[in-house]
Every structure is written in C-alpha cells, then in structure tokens.
Design an enzyme around this catalytic site. Structure first.
Site, PDB file in Angstrom:
ATOM      1  N   ASN A 150       0.711  -1.317  -0.201  1.00 37.16           N
ATOM      2  CA  ASN A 150      -0.102   0.022  -0.275  1.00 37.16           C
ATOM      3  C   ASN A 150       0.817   1.093  -0.152  1.00 37.16           C
ATOM      4  O   ASN A 150       0.469   2.332  -0.617  1.00 37.16           O
ATOM      5  CB  ASN A 150      -0.643  -0.235   1.149  1.00 37.16           C
ATOM      6  CG  ASN A 150      -0.422   0.270   2.394  1.00 37.16           C
ATOM      7  OD1 ASN A 150       0.396  -0.707   2.643  1.00 37.16           O
ATOM      8  ND2 ASN A 150      -0.812   1.070   3.508  1.00 37.16           N
ATOM      9  N   GLY A 226       1.681  -5.717   7.829  1.00 36.13           N
ATOM     10  CA  GLY A 226       1.214  -6.957   6.214  1.00 36.13           C
ATOM     11  C   GLY A 226      -0.448  -7.292   7.453  1.00 36.13           C
ATOM     12  O   GLY A 226      -0.680  -6.361   8.202  1.00 36.13           O
ATOM     13  N   THR A 230      -1.584 -13.494   7.762  1.00 37.41           N
ATOM     14  CA  THR A 230      -0.242 -13.169   7.829  1.00 37.41           C
ATOM     15  C   THR A 230       1.198 -13.127   9.309  1.00 37.41           C
ATOM     16  O   THR A 230       1.731 -14.320   9.095  1.00 37.41           O
ATOM     17  CB  THR A 230       0.983 -12.618   5.993  1.00 37.41           C
ATOM     18  OG1 THR A 230      -0.487 -12.336   5.170  1.00 37.41           O
ATOM     19  CG2 THR A 230       1.570 -12.966   6.167  1.00 37.41           C
ATOM     20  N   GLU A 248       3.791  -5.035  12.888  1.00 38.16           N
ATOM     21  CA  GLU A 248       2.661  -4.516  11.907  1.00 38.16           C
ATOM     22  C   GLU A 248       1.355  -4.608  11.669  1.00 38.16           C
ATOM     23  O   GLU A 248       1.380  -4.568  10.236  1.00 38.16           O
ATOM     24  CB  GLU A 248       2.857  -3.236  11.495  1.00 38.16           C
ATOM     25  CG  GLU A 248       4.305  -2.080  12.440  1.00 38.16           C
ATOM     26  CD  GLU A 248       3.808  -1.535  13.521  1.00 38.16           C
ATOM     27  OE1 GLU A 248       2.587  -2.086  13.844  1.00 38.16           O
ATOM     28  OE2 GLU A 248       4.755  -1.501  14.094  1.00 38.16           O
ATOM     29  N   CYS A 282      -3.170   1.560   6.384  1.00 40.33           N
ATOM     30  CA  CYS A 282      -4.040   1.006   7.128  1.00 40.33           C
ATOM     31  C   CYS A 282      -4.732   2.117   8.759  1.00 40.33           C
ATOM     32  O   CYS A 282      -5.295   1.681   9.584  1.00 40.33           O
ATOM     33  CB  CYS A 282      -2.491  -0.011   7.994  1.00 40.33           C
ATOM     34  SG  CYS A 282      -0.951   1.404   8.404  1.00 40.33           S
ATOM     35  N   GLU A 461       6.941   0.714  15.759  1.00 38.05           N
ATOM     36  CA  GLU A 461       8.103   1.422  15.980  1.00 38.05           C
ATOM     37  C   GLU A 461       8.240   2.539  15.709  1.00 38.05           C
ATOM     38  O   GLU A 461       7.822   3.194  16.825  1.00 38.05           O
ATOM     39  CB  GLU A 461       7.478   0.928  13.685  1.00 38.05           C
ATOM     40  CG  GLU A 461       7.466  -0.355  13.009  1.00 38.05           C
ATOM     41  CD  GLU A 461       7.637  -0.737  12.022  1.00 38.05           C
ATOM     42  OE1 GLU A 461       6.792   0.109  11.193  1.00 38.05           O
ATOM     43  OE2 GLU A 461       7.717  -1.502  11.112  1.00 38.05           O
TER      44      GLU A 461
END
Ligand code: NDP
Length: 482
Positions: A150, A226, A230, A248, A282, A461
C-alpha cells in the site's frame, strides 16, 4: 518491459531458477515489468552475503553509518520525480500523493535514522559507590524486513533505515505486487556507498520468498508489516525459533466525531482519512461514528464531498482517487459492498467499478463508497476491507461510542473530533488503540511509538523504539573493588 533484479551482495542478479512473475500496472491492467519469483536458494545467498558483511558494518562508527544513510536519503530526494512516477504506475496511487507523501517520507526515514544512529544511547545504573551496571545495545545480526503494497517505498524504508542504522545487515522483501521502487532503491544503495551485502533485496511472493526469509535460521529478527493472517503465520513459524518479532498488522479504525468539533476541518480531514490512497492506508478511518445532533448534516455534506472526488488516471494532477492495487483486491472490496447490502446497509454513494476512457480503460477503479444503516457488530463493520469504503453510524453518548469503537479485534489507530479538552483526554485514554489522533489525522512525528494493540500487532516502530528492536541488550555489571 523492465526486468527487475534481486540485489544480493551489492550485485543485481536474476533469481536462481530463472522464474519471473508479471508486474501489472493497476491503472491499465497491463503487464509492464517482470519480478523475480525468488525462493529459498536466493534467500540463502542473500543471508550468506549479509553474514559476510556483518562484522565490518556492525563495528563501523555511528558517524560512518550516518554518512552512508544520509547519502542514500539525498539520492532518493534527487530522484523524487522518477521514484514518485514509478510508485504511481506500480501501485495505482495518484502521482500527486506519491510526490507529496510516499517518496518524501522515504527521504525522511533515512534522514531520521541516519541522525538517530548518532544519538542512540543506553542506560547505566550506579549502586552507591559499590558497582555500576551499564547496558550495551548491540546489533542483532542479519534481520528480515517484509513490507506490503500500500505504501511501498515508504514502509520498506521505514524498516530498513533503523535496521541499518543500528548496525544490522538486512535481507528485505517488498510486496511482489509493488516491487519497482525497492528495485530502484537497490540501484541507489550502490551509488550511496552502502557496502556490498549490507542491504540485500530479494523479490518474490510471500509464500515462497517471504516464507524462506521467515524460516531461515540465519535471520535473527523479523520486522513485518502486512495482514493479520500473515502475521499469525509468521509468529507461529518464528516464535518457536525465538526470533525477535515486530508485527504491524491490520486495522479497522474508528473515526469518532462529536457535535462540538470544528466542523469544517473535521469534514475536510474525514474525506482524506477515509479515502486517501483509495482507502488503502492501514491508518484510514473506516468506521465513522457521528454524534446524533450533527449526523444528518454530516451525512449530506460528506456524501456531497465524496461524490465530487475525481476518480481517474493516477498520472493526472486533478485525480483524487486512483486505481486500487490489483484486480483481486478490487473484487475483494466489491464483495464487501455486496456483503454490506446483504447485511441491510444502504449505499449512499459509490461502491461500483468505474470505467475510465482511454489509457486507463482496463484499470481497477472504484467509486468511493459511503454506507449507512449497519450495526457496529456486523461483518462489514468488524472485518478489514482496506479499500475505498466507509460506514457511517450515529451515536448518543461517549459510553456508547466507546463500546462500538472497541468492539473490533483490531486496535491500530483512532481519530477523535471534539472541542472539549477533557473529553479528548478521557476518550483517548479509553480507546483500545496504539495511536489516537485528536482533531487531526496522520500528523506524524517520527519520534513517537507507532504500532497497534490487539490483533493489530505487537511491538512498536518509530523513534528509538525501532533502534531498541533492532539491537540486543547486554548488561555489564562491574564491582568497584573488594
Ligand atoms: P500481506 O500480509 O498479504 O503481505 C505483506 C507482505 O508479506 C508482502 O510482502 C507479502 O508478499 C508478504 N507475505 C505474504 N505471505 C507471507 C508469508 N507466508 N511469509 C512471509 N511473507 C509473506 O498484506 P498486504 O500486502 O495485502 O497488505 C495489506 C495489509 O497490510 C492490510 O491488512 C493492512 O492493514 C496491513 N498494513 C498494516 C500497517 C501497519 O502499520 N500496521 C501498514 C500498512 C499495511 P507478497 O505481497 O509479495 O505476496
């Protein structure tokens, strides 16, 4: 047709088995490049070269790493036009957005962590003249960085920059759907003087190249952005091997609008927070809760503004909404609009495919959708759609809206619009969310912790958090004397 290469040991190389995948321009539906379909062998080569480079890079001075990363930042800035155009073609996002947000942010990511390397310090604990403890923060070794489609270069560099600044060597994989700017970055890395093997970029699919990175015993930590599914798989695979993990993941963010807010600013920002990058950020607010006294006014003004957004060729300056990233993703988003209707929702605007004449007639365009009449707990309001679709719902009290907002499995970000200071603090404190924006959206300060709670991930992060993640602490205790 561009043939994208892997970047291993400072060299461009084809995948070991010679297999490539098509790279499609989502605004035309045409194949325009080929991407290495790398596998285990390529990942092993990348890890080997990273391991060879590690001793020298990890023991280089912070000043040296600063200089190399600053040079890389400068080269990205120099090539802003080229990189923004590549991002636009690869991803379908408006060129104006790539120029204003994606590529400048990649510049900032390297600049920020180049300078952070020089300021990163650790603690010491003195014990009343008897002893001192100090903490060494040492690079981990070879780390894996896996990023989504994205915000391709933006998120790719958000991982690579702190990993390198902290003295690690990296094996990174961008999404195979949007690999182009990562490929261009590998060319710039060589030009910037990143030593061979310090940064390795392996292209390919998640289940093949991505999974090989996750499984490789030489990779000691994984930073992943992602989908939640996943992330679950990565955690189940890497957990038993005790790899350090930063995840994340997905979101279903609430946008809470109280009647006492600055209405005009809220309206303008809510259009953006709903549909920027075709809703494929996101942090986009996909569930819009509006206090009942202003609900009807908001619905009318919001739908009018959303209808006026121009869906079109991402290369054109007046386009507000470009193509969604792929045909499969377009079908997924459309299936959620159908689900919303089945669940009793009324589509107030959009929600259908848009045909653009000319160059983009084969592209994947969607009219941004606003849906009302759904309960907070239906599937449309619980599952991540990650496209240009928002729902709007009225509420009557703070208690009620907090229950709605917190009812999902996700907890990435939330936005609150109010003119009352005490309420802003109160609501922010009770939201189950890693990030809360009050009277703004996506106002980023790279020093702040970034990440989600619940199924939106683990770890943070940003700022020194990322440097802490990418280093291993070692405590040294020294007794002064007998
Ligand atoms: P995916 O989880 O499908 O993919 C993300 C990356 O992981 C891609 O590079 C993908 O490769 C790779 N991958 C897929 N399967 C595996 C595997 N088994 N092992 C290792 N790597 C794998 O997410 P999307 O690309 O579809 O991105 C959208 C998602 O990302 C949304 O859920 C969104 O919310 C989330 N996201 C979260 C952010 C956050 O900060 N929390 C920010 C941005 C997005 P490939 O694509 O090549 O198959």
């Amino acid at each position: 047709m561009t043939e994208i290469s892997n970047y291993i040991g400072g060299e461009m190389s084809a995948p070991s088995d010679g297999a490539f995948i098509d790279d499609i321009d989502p605004s035309t539906g045409q194949v325009y490049a080929s991407v290495p379909d790398s596998g285990e062998e390529d990942v092993t080569k990348a890890v080997d070269s990273a391991e060879r480079a590690f001793a020298k890079w990890s023991s280089s001075s912070p000043e040296f790493r600063h200089d190399v990363l600053m040079k890389l930042s400068g080269l990205i800035e120099r090539d802003l036009e080229k990189l923004a155009t590549a991002e636009c073609v690869d991803n379908g996002k408006p060129l104006t957005l790539a120029k204003a947000v994606d590529i400048p942010r990649a510049v900032s990511n390297f600049k920020f962590y180049a300078t952070a390397a020089m300021h990163f310090a650790s603690e010491s604990h003195s014990n009343a003249g008897q002893s001192v403890n100090y903490t060494l923060r040492q690079p981990i070794g070879v780390v894996g960085c896996i990023s989504p489609w994205n915000l391709p270069l933006y998120l790719f560099t958000w991982k690579i920059a702190p990993a390198l600044a902290a003295g690690n060597c990296v094996v990174a994989k961008p999404s195979e759907i949007t690999p182009m700017t990562a490929f261009l970055l590998s060319e710039l890395a060589s030009e910037a003087g990143v030593p061979a093997g310090v940064l390795n970029i392996v292209h390919g699919t998640g289940p093949k190249a991505g999974a090989s990175i996750v499984r490789h015993p030489g990779i000691k930590a994984i930073s992943f952005t992602g989908g939640t599914k996943t992330g679950e798989w990565i955690a189940s695979e890497a957990g038993p091997k005790f790899k350090k993990l930063s995840l994340e993941l997905g979101g279903k963010n609430p946008n809470i609008i109280f009647a006492d807010c600055d209405y005009d600013e809220m309206l303008e920002t809510t259009v953006r927070s709903s549909f920027a990058n075709q809703g494929q950020i996101c942090l986009c607010g996909s569930r819009v809760f509006v206090e009942r006294p202003i609900y009807d006014r908001f619905r009318e003004d919001f739908v009018k503004r959303v209808r006026s957004l121009k869906v079109g060729d991402p290369l054109e300056a007046e386009t507000n909404v470009g193509a969604v990233v792929s045909e499969a993703h377009m079908q997924k988003v459309l299936s959620y609009v159908e689900l919303a209707k089945q669940e009793g929702g009324a589509v107030l605007c959009g929600g259908e495919q848009v045909r653009i004449e000319g160059r983009c007639e084969g592209g994947y365009f969607l009219a941004p959708a606003v849906i009302e009449g759904l309960s907070h707990d239906c599937r449309t309001n619980q599952e991540e759609i990650f496209g240009p679709v928002v729902t709007i719902m009225p509420f009557d009290s703070e208690e009620e809206v907090l229950e709605y907002a917190n009812s999902v499995r996700y907890g990435l970000s939330a936005t609150v619009w109010t003119g009352e200071l005490a309420r802003a603090h109160r609501v922010a404190e009770r939201l189950e969310s890693g990030i809360v924006w009050v009277n703004c959206w996506l106002l980023r300060d790279l020093r702040t912790p970034f990440g989600g709670v619940k199924d939106s991930g683990m770890g943070r992060e940003g700022g020194f958090e990322a440097l802490r993640f990418f280093t291993e602490e070692k405590n040294v205790c020294i007794k002064y004397g007998p």
